[in-house]
Design an enzyme around this catalytic site. Structure first.
Site, PDB file in Angstrom:
ATOM      1  N   ASP A 177       0.842  -1.196   0.000  1.00  0.00           N
ATOM      2  CA  ASP A 177       0.000   0.000   0.000  1.00  0.00           C
ATOM      3  C   ASP A 177       0.875   1.243   0.000  1.00  0.00           C
ATOM      4  OD1 ASP A 177      -2.535  -1.061   0.236  1.00  0.00           O
ATOM      5  OD2 ASP A 177      -3.049   0.189   1.950  1.00  0.00           O
TER       6      ASP A 177
ATOM      7  N   TYR B  64       2.102   4.744   1.613  1.00  0.00           N
ATOM      8  CA  TYR B  64       2.069   5.300   2.963  1.00  0.00           C
ATOM      9  C   TYR B  64       0.822   6.171   3.110  1.00  0.00           C
ATOM     10  CZ  TYR B  64       7.083   4.083   3.123  1.00  0.00           C
ATOM     11  OH  TYR B  64       8.295   3.435   3.097  1.00  0.00           O
TER      12      TYR B  64
ATOM     13  N   PHE C  91       7.890   2.033  -0.918  1.00  0.00           N
ATOM     14  CA  PHE C  91       8.886   2.211   0.146  1.00  0.00           C
ATOM     15  C   PHE C  91       9.540   3.598   0.159  1.00  0.00           C
ATOM     16  CE2 PHE C  91       8.822  -2.442  -0.451  1.00  0.00           C
ATOM     17  CZ  PHE C  91       8.489  -2.832   0.850  1.00  0.00           C
TER      18      PHE C  91
ATOM     19  N   HIS D  24       9.702  -9.295   5.270  1.00  0.00           N
ATOM     20  CA  HIS D  24       9.413  -7.875   5.033  1.00  0.00           C
ATOM     21  C   HIS D  24      10.382  -7.021   5.855  1.00  0.00           C
ATOM     22  CE1 HIS D  24       7.177  -4.076   4.887  1.00  0.00           C
ATOM     23  NE2 HIS D  24       6.597  -4.578   3.816  1.00  0.00           N
TER      24      HIS D  24
END
Length: 221
Positions: free
Chosen positions: A66, A68, A79, A188
């Site tokens: 998703d 931020y 990221f 992750h």
């Protein structure tokens, strides 16, 4: 809101997707959402992963989940955050692993446009989100679109390196032809899981070794 203002080489391979009923429904959903909520990233940034990494330039794909959902963070690259925005914890761990793996200094900025311009496609599975509501735009069509993007990359290109971090990203391996692409998996990078196999994965040096073995320029991580 979305007449996909998308880079030309991508438009050529995705034109069929934009004409499918689900994409029209996704557009309608976003128009309604925008009337009621603050949506991230802003409209002009939604397709930045495609703008910064044209189809013909893609060498590496990093799949996020998703955008931020905090103020000023999302700008269309998984990221990544814009210049001047504090680095989120996952990105802090990504830079820590780059440093530990290949020795490059940890950058001040969390903006990963420089990776994207070298052929690293920073693709979130869902390209928009309501402010402060993680996951709020999941299951409205974005995943169908980005799954098609991954499938098309797999079909039309060879020798890509897919970096799949965490279970969500790893599930996308089913879309990738591993007989002609390289898939590297790890935990992750979030603080919840980074110490269970992300830190120490050496994906950055491994990616460059693969690229160089194929006669391609390594990424300046």
């Amino acid at each position: 809101m979305i007449d996909p203002k998308i880079e030309e080489s991508w438009k050529n391979v995705l034109i069929d997707e934009f004409n499918k009923p689900y994409f029209s429904a996704l557009k309608d959903f976003l128009v309604e959402e925008k009337k009621k909520y603050t949506i991230y990233p802003k409209g002009g940034d939604i397709f930045n992963a495609f703008a910064y990494t044209p189809f013909d330039s893609v060498k590496v794909v990093i799949i996020g989940q998703d955008p931020y959902h905090g103020v000023g963070q999302a700008h269309g690259l998984s990221f990544s955050v814009p210049e001047g925005v504090q680095k989120p914890p996952s990105l802090v761990n990504i830079f820590k692993e780059v440093h530990d793996d290949i020795g490059s200094p940890i950058p001040e900025s969390g903006n990963l446009e420089r990776w994207a311009k070298q052929g690293v496609m920073l693709l979130n599975a869902t390209l928009t989100v309501r402010a402060n509501q993680a996951g709020s735009h999941q299951k409205h069509g974005w995943e169908q679109f980005t799954d098609s993007v991954i499938r098309i990359l797999s079909e039309k290109k060879t020798g890509l390196v897919f970096l799949l971090w965490g279970r969500f990203a790893q599930d996308k391996a089913a879309l990738i032809d591993t007989s002609k692409h390289h898939v590297l998996k790890a935990a992750h990078p979030s603080p919840l899981s980074a110490y269970h196999g992300f830190l120490g994965c050496k994906h950055f040096s491994k990616t460059n070794e693969i690229l160089q073995a194929q006669g391609q320029t390594p990424i300046q991580w």
